[in-house]
Motif scaffolding. Structure first.
Motif, PDB file in Angstrom:
ATOM      1  N   UNK A 172       3.160 -13.720 -42.274  1.00 38.32           N
ATOM      2  CA  UNK A 172       3.678 -15.083 -42.172  1.00 38.32           C
ATOM      3  C   UNK A 172       3.366 -15.889 -43.425  1.00 38.32           C
ATOM      4  N   UNK A 173       2.207 -15.659 -44.017  1.00 35.94           N
ATOM      5  CA  UNK A 173       1.884 -16.355 -45.263  1.00 35.94           C
ATOM      6  C   UNK A 173       2.931 -16.085 -46.341  1.00 35.94           C
ATOM      7  N   UNK A 174       3.311 -14.822 -46.495  1.00 33.71           N
ATOM      8  CA  UNK A 174       4.277 -14.460 -47.534  1.00 33.71           C
ATOM      9  C   UNK A 174       5.670 -14.978 -47.182  1.00 33.71           C
ATOM     10  N   UNK A 175       6.014 -14.959 -45.891  1.00 33.94           N
ATOM     11  CA  UNK A 175       7.295 -15.540 -45.473  1.00 33.94           C
ATOM     12  C   UNK A 175       7.331 -17.030 -45.798  1.00 33.94           C
ATOM     13  N   UNK A 176       6.198 -17.698 -45.630  1.00 38.86           N
ATOM     14  CA  UNK A 176       6.104 -19.121 -45.977  1.00 38.86           C
ATOM     15  C   UNK A 176       6.382 -19.333 -47.467  1.00 38.86           C
ATOM     16  N   UNK A 177       5.802 -18.497 -48.314  1.00 41.38           N
ATOM     17  CA  UNK A 177       6.035 -18.613 -49.763  1.00 41.38           C
ATOM     18  C   UNK A 177       7.520 -18.437 -50.076  1.00 41.38           C
ATOM     19  N   UNK A 188       7.869 -29.383 -49.513  1.00 37.96           N
ATOM     20  CA  UNK A 188       9.181 -29.479 -50.146  1.00 37.96           C
ATOM     21  C   UNK A 188       9.417 -30.876 -50.712  1.00 37.96           C
ATOM     22  N   UNK A 189       8.916 -31.897 -50.021  1.00 39.18           N
ATOM     23  CA  UNK A 189       9.091 -33.270 -50.476  1.00 39.18           C
ATOM     24  C   UNK A 189       8.051 -33.673 -51.520  1.00 39.18           C
ATOM     25  N   UNK A 190       6.925 -33.003 -51.524  1.00 43.40           N
ATOM     26  CA  UNK A 190       5.871 -33.301 -52.488  1.00 43.40           C
ATOM     27  C   UNK A 190       5.254 -31.984 -52.961  1.00 43.40           C
ATOM     28  N   UNK A 191       5.760 -31.422 -54.073  1.00 43.16           N
ATOM     29  CA  UNK A 191       5.280 -30.116 -54.560  1.00 43.16           C
ATOM     30  C   UNK A 191       3.771 -30.051 -54.793  1.00 43.16           C
ATOM     31  N   UNK A 192       3.125 -31.207 -54.980  1.00 43.26           N
ATOM     32  CA  UNK A 192       1.678 -31.198 -55.190  1.00 43.26           C
ATOM     33  C   UNK A 192       0.935 -30.727 -53.941  1.00 43.26           C
ATOM     34  N   UNK A 193       1.628 -30.707 -52.802  1.00 43.77           N
ATOM     35  CA  UNK A 193       1.014 -30.249 -51.559  1.00 43.77           C
ATOM     36  C   UNK A 193       1.139 -28.738 -51.374  1.00 43.77           C
ATOM     37  N   UNK A 194       1.765 -28.056 -52.320  1.00 37.97           N
ATOM     38  CA  UNK A 194       1.865 -26.594 -52.245  1.00 37.97           C
ATOM     39  C   UNK A 194       0.472 -25.990 -52.375  1.00 37.97           C
ATOM     40  N   UNK A 195       0.039 -25.182 -51.397  1.00 35.32           N
ATOM     41  CA  UNK A 195      -1.312 -24.605 -51.476  1.00 35.32           C
ATOM     42  C   UNK A 195      -1.382 -23.504 -52.522  1.00 35.32           C
ATOM     43  N   UNK A 196      -2.477 -23.484 -53.279  1.00 36.71           N
ATOM     44  CA  UNK A 196      -2.724 -22.419 -54.247  1.00 36.71           C
ATOM     45  C   UNK A 196      -1.494 -22.150 -55.122  1.00 36.71           C
ATOM     46  N   UNK A 197      -1.086 -23.082 -55.960  1.00 32.53           N
ATOM     47  CA  UNK A 197       0.168 -22.931 -56.712  1.00 32.53           C
ATOM     48  C   UNK A 197       0.236 -21.662 -57.556  1.00 32.53           C
ATOM     49  N   UNK A 198      -0.894 -21.253 -58.166  1.00 36.99           N
ATOM     50  CA  UNK A 198      -0.860 -20.031 -58.954  1.00 36.99           C
ATOM     51  C   UNK A 198      -0.528 -18.826 -58.117  1.00 36.99           C
ATOM     52  N   UNK A 199      -1.118 -18.743 -56.925  1.00 35.00           N
ATOM     53  CA  UNK A 199      -0.837 -17.636 -56.019  1.00 35.00           C
ATOM     54  C   UNK A 199       0.599 -17.725 -55.508  1.00 35.00           C
ATOM     55  N   UNK A 200       1.043 -18.920 -55.139  1.00 35.10           N
ATOM     56  CA  UNK A 200       2.427 -19.105 -54.677  1.00 35.10           C
ATOM     57  C   UNK A 200       3.411 -18.590 -55.723  1.00 35.10           C
ATOM     58  N   UNK A 201       3.201 -18.957 -56.971  1.00 35.59           N
ATOM     59  CA  UNK A 201       4.130 -18.558 -58.026  1.00 35.59           C
ATOM     60  C   UNK A 201       4.092 -17.049 -58.269  1.00 35.59           C
ATOM     61  N   UNK A 202       2.906 -16.459 -58.201  1.00 43.43           N
ATOM     62  CA  UNK A 202       2.813 -15.015 -58.385  1.00 43.43           C
ATOM     63  C   UNK A 202       3.491 -14.256 -57.245  1.00 43.43           C
ATOM     64  N   UNK A 203       3.332 -14.753 -56.028  1.00 45.91           N
ATOM     65  CA  UNK A 203       4.012 -14.112 -54.904  1.00 45.91           C
ATOM     66  C   UNK A 203       5.526 -14.250 -55.018  1.00 45.91           C
ATOM     67  N   UNK A 204       5.992 -15.406 -55.469  1.00 44.45           N
ATOM     68  CA  UNK A 204       7.431 -15.599 -55.676  1.00 44.45           C
ATOM     69  C   UNK A 204       7.961 -14.644 -56.737  1.00 44.45           C
ATOM     70  N   UNK A 205       7.192 -14.477 -57.813  1.00 53.13           N
ATOM     71  CA  UNK A 205       7.584 -13.547 -58.873  1.00 53.13           C
ATOM     72  C   UNK A 205       7.573 -12.112 -58.363  1.00 53.13           C
TER      73      UNK A 205
END
Length: 311
Positions: free
Chosen positions: A26-31, A66-83
Motif C-alpha cells: 500500500x505504501x508503494x501504491x500511495x507513491x 496533492x494540494x501542498x507538496x511540502x506534506x509529501x512524506x520522505x520526498x527523497x524516498x518518494x522520488x526514488x520509488x517513482x523513478x
C-alpha cells in the motif's frame, strides 16, 4: 499545522493495514497514486489504478499532499520509488518491442503493469507471484476495477520463505523455452539470503538464454549502519523519519533481511548465472528522469536498481 505535520510523519507508520495484506504494497501504491496526480509534463510515473488500492486514510492524506507538496512524506524516498516504477516500466516496454513472451512479477503486491502497459494483453503471459494473503486482497481489487480477472494474468500464491516459488510457477504454466522478464521490485531486501540465492538460481537455470531480470537492492552496510538508513550522510533524506519508519515496518513484520555486499553487485549477480549486468545508481536515474521542472527534486541514495541477462 502541528496536527497535519504529525499526520505526515505517521502516515507510513500507522496506516490501517488491510486484513492480511502487505503494508509496503500500500505504501508503494500511495507513491504511484500521488505521483500520478502531477501534470503530465511533471510526473515521473503514471498509474491510473493505484488509488484504487488505498485505504480511506491514505486517500485523505493523498489529497492533502496533492494540494501542498511540502506534506509529501520522505520526498527523497518518494522520488526514488517513482523513478523505480518508471525505470522498470520503460524496461518492460523495451522488451515487449523485442519479442517478450512472458512477464513474471515476483512479490507483485499491488503492481498494475499487467493492466496498464500497452502490448501485454494478447501478446505476453503475465504471472503475478505473491504471498496468498496480499494476493487475495489484490484479486478482489482487480475484480472491483475491471469486473473480472483478465485472461492474460496468472495469479500464483507463494510464501517465498517457506515454499518453492519455482515449482509453483511451473505448476501454473510457466514455459522455460520462452523469452521472459522477471521483475523483482521491492522484494529482495525483505527475504533471507538463502531465499534470494534460490530465487536467482532458479531463474538462471530455468529460463531461455537472453531472458532478463530487473530488481532493486540495498547494500549490506545500508542496513546495519546507524547514521541513517542510507548508510551515509545523505542530504536528500530526512534520516530520522526514514529510520523511524523502517523500524516501525520491522515491528509490523516487514524488516530488511538482505543486502548486497558493498561494491559486489556485479560479482554477486554473475555468480548466479547472469551476464550483461547494468547497475543503476541514484545518481544515474536522477540524471535520466529529474530534469527541467524536476531538477531540484531529491532522490535517496539508498535505492539502486540493476538488470541482467540469463547466460
Amino acid at each position: 499545522m502541528k496536527k497535519m505535520d504529525n499526520t505526515r510523519n505517521k502516515t507510513f507508520e500507522t496506516a490501517e493495514k488491510k486484513k492480511g495484506s502487505s503494508i509496503t504494497a500500500e505504501n508503494v501504491a500511495f507513491v504511484r497514486a500521488l505521483e500520478s496526480l502531477k501534470p503530465e509534463g511533471e510526473r515521473i510515473c503514471y498509474d491510473p489504478y493505484a488509488s484504487r488500492f488505498l485505504s480511506p486514510q491514505y486517500l485523505v492524506f493523498m489529497e492533502m499532499a496533492a494540494h501542498d507538496p511540502s506534506k509529501t512524506p520522505f520526498p527523497g524516498v518518494h522520488n526514488s520509488l517513482s523513478a523505480r516504477v518508471r525505470y522498470f516500466d520503460d524496461f518492460v516496454k523495451k522488451l515487449i518491442n523485442e519479442g517478450l513472451e512472458q512477464l513474471i512479477i515476483l512479490g507483485a503486491g499491488y503492481d498494475t503493469r499487467a493492466y496498464r502497459i500497452e502490448g501485454l494483453r494478447g501478446n505476453v503471459k503475465v504471472f503475478e507471484i505473491d504471498h496468498p494473503e496480499t494476493q487475495s486482497v489484490k484479486i478482489e481489487k482487480i475484480k472491483d476495477i475491471f469486473g473480472s480477472l483478465p485472461d492474460h494474468v496468472e495469479y500464483v500464491s507463494v510464501d517465498f520463505e517457506t515454499e518453492d516459488f519455482g515449482q509453483r510457477l511451473l505448476e501454473h504454466g510457466y514455459k522455460k523455452s520462452q523469452k521472459t522478464v522477471f521483475i523483482i521490485e521491492g522484494l529482495i531486501y525483505y527475504l533471507p539470503p538463502k531465499a534470494v540465492d534460490e530465487m536467482l538460481y532458479f531463474i538462471s537455470k530455468n529460463s531461455e538464454t537472453g531472458s532478463a531480470i530487473i530488481f532493486d537492492y540495498v547494500y549490506e552496510s545500508s542496513i546495519y549502519r546507524t547514521n541513517g538508513i542510507c548508510g551515509v550522510q545523505c542530504t536528500a533524506c530526512n534520516q530520522n523519519e526514514i529510520k523511524n519508519a523502517t523500524k516501525d515496518m520491522a515491528q509490523k513484520g516487514e524488516p530488511y533481511k538482505f543486502g548486497v555486499k558493498d561494491g559486489m553487485l556485479e560479482s554477486f549477480i554473475s555468480q548466479h548465472g547472469f551476464s550483461r549486468i547494468c547497475n543503476v545508481t541514484s545518481e544515474d536515474y536522477k540524471k535520466i528522469y529529474f530534469k527541467g521542472i524536476n531538477e531540484s527534486r531529491p532522490v535517496c541514495c539508498l535505492s539502486n536498481f540493476a538488470h541482467a541477462i540469463v547466460k
